[in-house]
Design a protein around this motif. Structure first.
Motif, PDB file in Angstrom:
ATOM      1  N   UNK A   1       0.821  -1.186   0.000  1.00 25.20           N
ATOM      2  CA  UNK A   1       0.000   0.000   0.000  1.00 25.20           C
ATOM      3  C   UNK A   1       0.864   1.247   0.000  1.00 25.20           C
ATOM      4  N   UNK A   2       0.613   2.112  -0.971  1.00 26.09           N
ATOM      5  CA  UNK A   2       1.183   3.452  -0.989  1.00 26.09           C
ATOM      6  C   UNK A   2       2.697   3.478  -0.787  1.00 26.09           C
ATOM      7  N   UNK A   3       3.417   2.657  -1.543  1.00 31.13           N
ATOM      8  CA  UNK A   3       4.881   2.687  -1.467  1.00 31.13           C
ATOM      9  C   UNK A   3       5.389   3.807  -2.362  1.00 31.13           C
ATOM     10  N   UNK A   4       6.216   4.672  -1.795  1.00 29.32           N
ATOM     11  CA  UNK A   4       6.754   5.800  -2.548  1.00 29.32           C
ATOM     12  C   UNK A   4       8.228   5.986  -2.195  1.00 29.32           C
ATOM     13  N   UNK A   5       9.110   5.874  -3.183  1.00 28.80           N
ATOM     14  CA  UNK A   5      10.532   6.160  -2.948  1.00 28.80           C
ATOM     15  C   UNK A   5      11.256   6.243  -4.286  1.00 28.80           C
ATOM     16  N   UNK A   6      12.497   6.645  -4.189  1.00 32.86           N
ATOM     17  CA  UNK A   6      13.335   6.771  -5.360  1.00 32.86           C
ATOM     18  C   UNK A   6      14.641   6.043  -5.049  1.00 32.86           C
TER      19      UNK A   6
ATOM     20  N   UNK B   1       5.199  11.610   2.810  1.00 30.67           N
ATOM     21  CA  UNK B   1       5.639  12.320   4.002  1.00 30.67           C
ATOM     22  C   UNK B   1       6.751  13.315   3.694  1.00 30.67           C
ATOM     23  N   UNK B   2       6.989  14.184   4.646  1.00 27.83           N
ATOM     24  CA  UNK B   2       8.018  15.207   4.503  1.00 27.83           C
ATOM     25  C   UNK B   2       9.404  14.613   4.680  1.00 27.83           C
ATOM     26  N   UNK B   3      10.373  15.307   4.153  1.00 31.45           N
ATOM     27  CA  UNK B   3      11.754  14.884   4.364  1.00 31.45           C
ATOM     28  C   UNK B   3      12.154  15.236   5.782  1.00 31.45           C
TER      29      UNK B   3
ATOM     30  N   UNK C   1      16.421  -4.060   0.868  1.00 31.97           N
ATOM     31  CA  UNK C   1      15.002  -3.774   1.098  1.00 31.97           C
ATOM     32  C   UNK C   1      14.580  -4.637   2.274  1.00 31.97           C
ATOM     33  N   UNK C   2      14.313  -4.008   3.404  1.00 29.14           N
ATOM     34  CA  UNK C   2      13.933  -4.795   4.573  1.00 29.14           C
ATOM     35  C   UNK C   2      12.564  -4.363   5.072  1.00 29.14           C
ATOM     36  N   UNK C   3      11.943  -5.265   5.783  1.00 32.60           N
ATOM     37  CA  UNK C   3      10.616  -4.989   6.320  1.00 32.60           C
ATOM     38  C   UNK C   3      10.049  -6.268   6.866  1.00 32.60           C
ATOM     39  N   UNK C   4       9.015  -6.162   7.686  1.00 32.92           N
ATOM     40  CA  UNK C   4       8.429  -7.368   8.267  1.00 32.92           C
ATOM     41  C   UNK C   4       7.778  -8.231   7.188  1.00 32.92           C
ATOM     42  N   UNK C   5       7.576  -9.495   7.490  1.00 33.25           N
ATOM     43  CA  UNK C   5       6.857 -10.370   6.564  1.00 33.25           C
ATOM     44  C   UNK C   5       5.481  -9.787   6.306  1.00 33.25           C
ATOM     45  N   UNK C   6       5.071  -9.852   5.057  1.00 28.59           N
ATOM     46  CA  UNK C   6       3.740  -9.359   4.749  1.00 28.59           C
ATOM     47  C   UNK C   6       3.709  -7.876   4.453  1.00 28.59           C
ATOM     48  N   UNK C   7       4.902  -7.239   4.415  1.00 33.67           N
ATOM     49  CA  UNK C   7       4.931  -5.817   4.085  1.00 33.67           C
ATOM     50  C   UNK C   7       4.834  -5.610   2.578  1.00 33.67           C
ATOM     51  N   UNK C   8       4.828  -6.698   1.829  1.00 31.13           N
ATOM     52  CA  UNK C   8       4.635  -6.591   0.382  1.00 31.13           C
ATOM     53  C   UNK C   8       5.918  -6.427  -0.409  1.00 31.13           C
ATOM     54  N   UNK C   9       7.047  -6.859   0.177  1.00 32.10           N
ATOM     55  CA  UNK C   9       8.334  -6.697  -0.517  1.00 32.10           C
ATOM     56  C   UNK C   9       8.358  -7.496  -1.825  1.00 32.10           C
TER      57      UNK C   9
ATOM     58  N   UNK D   1      16.367   0.598   2.193  1.00 35.07           N
ATOM     59  CA  UNK D   1      14.954   0.987   2.217  1.00 35.07           C
ATOM     60  C   UNK D   1      14.267   0.093   3.231  1.00 35.07           C
ATOM     61  N   UNK D   2      13.574   0.697   4.167  1.00 38.85           N
ATOM     62  CA  UNK D   2      12.867  -0.096   5.166  1.00 38.85           C
ATOM     63  C   UNK D   2      11.382   0.219   5.053  1.00 38.85           C
ATOM     64  N   UNK D   3      10.615  -0.777   4.686  1.00 40.18           N
ATOM     65  CA  UNK D   3       9.171  -0.570   4.587  1.00 40.18           C
ATOM     66  C   UNK D   3       8.482  -1.324   5.709  1.00 40.18           C
ATOM     67  N   UNK D   4       7.487  -0.708   6.281  1.00 43.74           N
ATOM     68  CA  UNK D   4       6.701  -1.365   7.329  1.00 43.74           C
ATOM     69  C   UNK D   4       5.253  -0.958   7.124  1.00 43.74           C
ATOM     70  N   UNK D   5       4.449  -1.367   8.053  1.00 40.55           N
ATOM     71  CA  UNK D   5       3.011  -1.138   7.975  1.00 40.55           C
ATOM     72  C   UNK D   5       2.659   0.286   7.518  1.00 40.55           C
ATOM     73  N   UNK D   6       3.268   1.258   8.156  1.00 41.25           N
ATOM     74  CA  UNK D   6       2.917   2.650   7.860  1.00 41.25           C
ATOM     75  C   UNK D   6       3.618   3.219   6.643  1.00 41.25           C
ATOM     76  N   UNK D   7       4.232   2.371   5.825  1.00 33.88           N
ATOM     77  CA  UNK D   7       4.921   2.861   4.635  1.00 33.88           C
ATOM     78  C   UNK D   7       6.426   2.880   4.832  1.00 33.88           C
TER      79      UNK D   7
END
Lengths: 145, 340, 318
Positions: free
Chosen positions: C30-35, C314-316, C44-52, C209-215
């Motif tokens: 959901x709503x992944x945004x990065x460059x 989100x803001x920088x 690319x790290x994140x909990x299981x189920x974060x959609x990696x 890049x670390x993605x989690x529940x909140x993006x």
């Protein structure tokens, strides 16, 4: 001259390459004109990210230790010779350290502990010099020794 | 963990070789076709070998049947000649039924595993991330499989037709050329059914994503299609009707149909042209009087000449083409569902 | 549409905006945004189920996004252009078990117009994998090497690796990483790899890049990320409570995560002033930083400017 990249607390891999290269130059193991391994060679032998190696080489270049020659390689700079002391291994300091290391190992310390202690001594030195004046003890060593 | 790298001396060093494209081409297919051939060659070759053996066997039997018919039609047929012909005819029915199973075999053993295998092992992903798109992959697979399936059906169909024709010409009334064994195994219908079987198998594979369930689903689906198809077949027949008039409706007055034609319906016809069932007045004491009272003036006989078979097969093929398109639509949906 | 053009687009290997994917009614991404800047090796790290995995598959062109878009060197992911420039190695490393290694490389050659046979063959040979061996009989490490050879032989500009090291023993893992990084050095490939092995990421990756529940929670240079964090430790019973009820001495810092027991309390912070009082200060490892961000509730994301997509999300925080 070999790079030993360790996953150590708080010391980035590129810093380790910088330190080890400088040490080798100081000890006379690397002489002006010697070529450092390419980023690819370091990657293939040490599994280190080539960007990390290049970052280290850029820093060494800034410090005047090496010369980056585009498309040719990275070479120990002529000026770096000035930084090299008389072969460090012949200095009395080394003899003292060697003797101390022998005692430490005989007292049951592990190689790792010895390295930590040297590191610790250096760190305290740096902090005193920097004037932050706060004695900092690596908490890992708290219970040992 | 510690690791090491050897430094090079000032004079040393080996620059990396730049990558070079090498294209060592041999004979045979290239690109996606190479992959499809390499992956499915065993199945394709087995299909072709089976078809070749069947074609050769049917051609040999066709020779046999021709001479049996010739012997039976000679001026003074021996008692053995008729028996030989009977055997040939019975064999024809069995062979027809066996050959009608070809589309099912193609569906189960070529169609079902075509994509299910790749979805099961993950190789669909492996192929999916190469430079060509997945539709290229899907189209090449289906195209090549359809060519092999069609070729198998075409060659066995030609041989079957060669076996059928002399017998049909001789024993018209018995040889039902609109039956599964005769109609579905020859000409364009055989090819269309083979392609349909393939597509149904492929679609089942894409929907189930597993080879074994896909084979079962294919079998069930194709048996259902065949059952419905058997009911539909006569829709494509253009029959001929012969009538007699002038009050000649005695048993002997029934109109004659050609030797190799298939009788479809026999009934009475009244003066105003309407038909009365063959059973009309069969319970009356005086059948003739009863029929006269009903206004019957003669016989009406509907039949299908053997010469109409080709047209009927093409009409049926048209309908099958529609079914193939429908299946292709399901397949496109299944591809999108399975790969997206 | 991407606002970046020409040269700027070329320097960005991957740009992801508001990317999402749902299966049925469930959103797995959901709503992944990065460059991702070009030339990096990015973890690319994140909990299981974060959609990696889903995200990598969308970028590779294997799946369609339900929302947002991904662009590879400015081209829409999954398109003919992007498809040639991206290589993807799925976690299960699927290969045709009945093909020989040579036939597997032939497949790469037949299906990729930019194929480099010499590179692929060299990569396989360097791992002493026999070319005439059946793929189904190879060891896990050999399989990985062959699959990587096909990915690299494609001469991609962006390589996506989904848990490439998960099922390898440590020695083979090291050899694989070394071989991969060798090619990265040679060709300047951008690498995006997901991994559970956080401890191994610090010498492998220079970007994270670390993605989690909140993006997106953490994005940027590994060295930078480490350098702006400190680990603070103090004996629990000696920590005075501040006016706001929190442990005193942390007011000036952004506390990413804090945990402790009766004896010691440890906090990972982004210092906003001098560290003092009872707190002992040390440099964290990448693993500690990553674990802290995975444990936190998403209240303190850190997005480096070079991974920030203008006008989205989100803001920088730098």
């Amino acid at each position: 001259m070999r790079y030993y990249i360790e996953r150590r607390r708080g010391v980035a891999a590129y810093q380790q390459i910088v330190e080890q290269t400088k040490r080798a130059v100081r000890a006379g193991a690397l002489k002006p004109g010697d070529r450092l391994p390419t980023a690819r060679e370091v990657a293939e032998t040490c599994a280190v990210n080539p960007n990390t190696t290049l970052k280290a080489y850029r820093e060494l270049d800034r410090d005047g230790v090496v010369e980056l020659r585009q498309g040719v390689g990275t070479f120990i700079a002529a000026a770096a010779a000035d930084r090299s002391h008389a072969p460090a291994a012949e200095s009395p300091l080394y003899a003292e350290l060697a003797e101390w290391t022998g005692r430490a190992l005989a007292a049951g310390l592990l190689e790792e502990d010895v390295r930590d202690l040297v590191e610790l001594a250096l760190q305290e030195r740096q902090q005193t010099a920097a004037g932050t004046a706060r004695s900092s003890t690596d908490k890992r060593n708290g219970g040992r020794g | 963990m510690s690791t090491m790298a050897q430094t090079h001396r000032a004079d040393g060093g080996s620059p990396g070789l730049p990558g070079r494209r090498t294209r060592a081409r041999g004979f045979g297919p290239s690109g996606m076709a190479w992959l499809v051939w390499r992956q499915h060659r065993t199945a394709f070759l087995l299909l072709l070998a089976t078809a070749a053996v069947a074609t050769a066997g049917l051609a040999w039997l066709a020779q046999d049947a021709s001479s049996a018919v010739a012997a039976a039609e000679s001026a003074h047929p021996s008692p053995g000649a008729t028996a030989t012909l009977d055997t040939a005819y019975q064999r024809l029915e069995l062979l027809g039924l066996a050959l009608a199973g070809l589309p099912v075999l193609i569906g189960m053993f070529i169609g079902a595993p075509l994509f299910a295998g790749d979805l099961e092992t993950g190789t669909a992903k492996f192929v999916g991330v190469q430079s060509y798109g997945r539709w290229n992959w899907v189209a090449t697979k289906l195209g090549m499989a359809a060519v092999f399936a069609g070729a198998a059906a075409l060659s066995t169909g030609i041989a079957m037709k060669a076996l059928w024709t002399p017998l049909a010409n001789h024993m018209a009334v018995n040889a039902d050329f609109t039956s599964t064994g005769g109609f579905d195994t020859t000409g364009p219908v055989a090819v269309a059914l083979a392609v349909l079987g393939l597509l149904i198998g492929a679609a089942a594979g894409l929907l189930t994503r597993r080879t074994l369930p896909a084979m079962v689903v294919t079998l069930v689906a194709l048996l259902a299609v065949k059952t419905v198809w058997s009911e539909m077949r006569m829709m494509f027949a253009t029959t001929v009707t012969k009538t007699t008039g002038g009050g000649r409706f005695g048993d002997g007055d029934s109109p004659k149909v050609p030797d190799n034609a298939l009788e479809v319906d026999t009934s009475y016809v009244t003066g105003d042209g309407s038909l009365r069932g063959w059973g009309t007045c069969s319970n009356a004491n005086d059948a003739s009087a009863c029929l006269r009272r009903e206004g019957v003036v003669g016989w009406s006989k509907e039949y299908l000449p053997y010469s109409h078979m080709d047209a009927m097969q093409w009409a049926a093929t048209g309908a099958l083409a529609g079914l193939i398109l429908l299946t292709a639509g399901v397949l496109v949906y299944a591809v999108r569902r399975a790969l997206r | 549409m991407s606002g970046s053009t020409g040269e700027a687009a070329e320097r960005t290997a991957l740009e992801v905006r508001g990317l999402g994917r749902q299966y049925g009614r469930r959103w797995v991404l959901r709503d992944a945004t990065f460059r991702l800047p070009a030339g990096r090796v990015c973890g690319l790290v994140g909990p299981n189920g974060a959609g990696k995995t889903t995200m990598l598959e969308i970028v590779a062109g294997l799946r369609e996004a339900s929302a947002g878009e991904a662009r590879v060197f400015g081209e829409p992911a999954g398109g003919a252009q992007a498809r040639q420039r991206v290589a993807f190695l799925p976690q299960e490393k699927p290969l045709f078990a009945r093909f020989t290694v040579a036939e597997t490389l032939r497949l790469g050659h037949e299906l990729n117009p930019r194929w480099d046979q010499e590179l692929a063959e060299g990569f396989v040979r360097a791992g002493s994998v026999p070319l005439d061996a059946k793929v189904g009989r190879l060891s896990g490490g050999q399989r990985t090497r062959v699959a990587l050879a096909v990915a690299l032989g494609k001469r991609p500009d962006l390589v996506l690796l989904d848990e490439p090291l998960a099922d390898l023993d440590p020695l083979v893992r090291r050899q694989t990483v070394a071989a991969l990084l060798g090619e990265v050095a040679e060709r300047g490939i951008t690498v995006l790899l997901s991994s559970h092995l956080v401890a191994e990421l610090d010498t492998l990756c220079d970007y994270l890049l670390l993605v989690a529940e909140g993006g997106l929670q953490l994005a940027g240079d590994v060295d930078e990320i480490i350098s702006v964090h400190r680990t603070l430790t103090a004996p629990t019973d000696r920590i005075p409570t501040g006016p706001d009820g929190l442990p005193a001495g942390l007011e000036h810092h952004t506390v990413v995560e804090i945990h402790g027991d009766q004896r010691y309390t440890t906090a990972l912070v982004r210092p906003g002033g001098p560290v003092g009082g009872v707190w002992e200060d040390s440099a964290p490892t990448l693993e500690e930083v990553v674990l802290a961000y995975l444990a936190q509730n998403g209240s303190a994301p850190l997005i480096s400017p070079n991974s920030y997509v203008p006008g989205v999300g989100s803001e920088v925080v730098k």
